[in-house]
Design an enzyme around this catalytic site. Structure first.
Site, PDB file in Angstrom:
ATOM      1  N   GLN A 156       2.368  -1.292   1.908  1.00 35.78           N
ATOM      2  CA  GLN A 156       2.779  -0.327   3.128  1.00 35.78           C
ATOM      3  C   GLN A 156       4.498  -0.062   2.962  1.00 35.78           C
ATOM      4  O   GLN A 156       5.288  -0.927   2.923  1.00 35.78           O
ATOM      5  CB  GLN A 156       2.584  -1.046   4.563  1.00 35.78           C
ATOM      6  CG  GLN A 156       2.982   0.067   5.859  1.00 35.78           C
ATOM      7  CD  GLN A 156       1.913   1.191   5.585  1.00 35.78           C
ATOM      8  OE1 GLN A 156       0.801   1.067   5.239  1.00 35.78           O
ATOM      9  NE2 GLN A 156       2.642   2.359   5.880  1.00 35.78           N
ATOM     10  N   ASP A 195      -3.640   2.894  -4.292  1.00 34.82           N
ATOM     11  CA  ASP A 195      -2.678   3.808  -3.569  1.00 34.82           C
ATOM     12  C   ASP A 195      -1.953   4.793  -4.348  1.00 34.82           C
ATOM     13  O   ASP A 195      -1.305   5.657  -3.883  1.00 34.82           O
ATOM     14  CB  ASP A 195      -1.508   3.019  -2.755  1.00 34.82           C
ATOM     15  CG  ASP A 195      -1.038   3.804  -1.588  1.00 34.82           C
ATOM     16  OD1 ASP A 195      -1.777   5.165  -0.966  1.00 34.82           O
ATOM     17  OD2 ASP A 195       0.122   3.623  -1.034  1.00 34.82           O
ATOM     18  N   LYS A 249      -5.834   1.092   8.691  1.00 31.33           N
ATOM     19  CA  LYS A 249      -6.504   1.067   7.354  1.00 31.33           C
ATOM     20  C   LYS A 249      -7.509   0.009   7.440  1.00 31.33           C
ATOM     21  O   LYS A 249      -8.516  -0.096   6.772  1.00 31.33           O
ATOM     22  CB  LYS A 249      -5.645   0.999   6.280  1.00 31.33           C
ATOM     23  CG  LYS A 249      -4.520   2.190   6.198  1.00 31.33           C
ATOM     24  CD  LYS A 249      -3.320   1.768   5.371  1.00 31.33           C
ATOM     25  CE  LYS A 249      -2.584   3.241   5.240  1.00 31.33           C
ATOM     26  NZ  LYS A 249      -1.093   3.115   4.744  1.00 31.33           N
TER      27      LYS A 249
END
Length: 283
Positions: free
Chosen positions: A98, A121, A54
């Protein structure tokens, strides 16, 4: 006829190109690049690889990234406090935690510490509600990426009977909500579903997001159905029996190269969108 490929790599590249243009425009207008903060708890090799990927994509499109790496011993309270700091930091436009986090951490509490305006996200309850009600907000990246992949290939879910296999809060549930909002008739299946094969066999669109290798068998697929395989397991295996599905489906996402690239592309596109909103709100 073998299934046509829903090529996530090509679709993601197009999103990266447009995101790079948008990021450059933002940088020229505001004297700084959009900034994505990535939070990694522990040293899981797969998670480390995903975060590195990412950050690499951030560099590709002109987004700055800030790495926050915390030890595996980090408590829920410590993680929530760190994410709260990032939420309150005016230099940060988007936050990515994450997942999964270590088992002793309350992942939902950590997600909810992300300010909705920085939830690029799409993992907070506020983002889920926005998706479900069609209100402005950020999509969960994998579900949002799936819808974009269908769109760029001219696959309209309106009127389709969509069967989603999996009900996770960051994939199965939000993709069901997004498909419903696009006028599909949605059946969400899970570990307690009886006669899963029969449900899949009636589907015009199958989204496999259950996290079990090749659970969805090729012979279950209705001829001509669209099949989206959102799973990934060692060896490049998905949640769908790819060889069998390719003989019956009209469209099929490959593994890898299908859903995965779209997830990161949407994350970066939404980071630039968050930066723009952030800049407008500061005026």
């Amino acid at each position: 006829m073998p299934a046509r490929t829903l090529d996530g790599t090509a679709a993601a590249d197009a999103i990266y190109d447009s995101t790079a243009v948008a990021a450059l425009e933002f940088t020229e207008q505001h004297g700084r690049a959009p900034l994505l903060a990535t939070v990694l708890v522990g040293e899981d090799p797969s998670s480390q690889t995903y975060v590195r990927m990412k950050r690499s994509r951030c560099r590709r499109v002109g987004i700055d990234s800030r790495a926050v790496e915390l030890p595996a011993s980090t408590t829920t309270a410590e993680l929530v406090a760190r994410i709260t700091e990032l939420s309150q930091d005016p230099a940060v436009d988007g936050i990515l935690l994450q997942h999964p986090v270590p088992s002793h951490v309350d992942e939902r509490a950590a997600f909810e510490a992300i300010a909705p305006a920085k939830d690029v996200d799409g993992v907070t309850m506020a983002s889920y509600a926005a998706m479900a009600f069609g209100e402005p907000g950020f999509h969960s990246c994998t579900p949002g990426g799936i819808l974009r992949l269908l769109d760029v290939n001219g696959v309209d879910p309106a009127g389709m009977h969509a069967v989603v296999v999996g009900r996770s809060p960051i994939l199965g549930k939000p993709v069901s909500a997004l498909l419903l909002a696009r006028d599909a008739t949605v059946t969400t299946c899970h570990s307690r579903t009886k006669d899963l094969a029969d449900h899949v066999a009636r589907a015009d669109l199958v989204v496999a997001a259950v996290g079990k290798p090749e659970l969805v068998r090729g012979e279950w697929i209705k001829p001509g159905a669209v099949v989206v395989d959102a799973g990934y397991h060692p060896g490049g295996i998905g949640d769908v029996d790819q060889a069998g599905a390719a003989e019956r489906a009209s469209w099929l996402t490959p593994v890898p190269g299908g859903v995965g690239p779209m997830t990161i592309a949407l994350l970066l596109e939404q980071t630039v969108a968050a930066a723009r909103r952030h800049a407008r709100a500061a005026v």
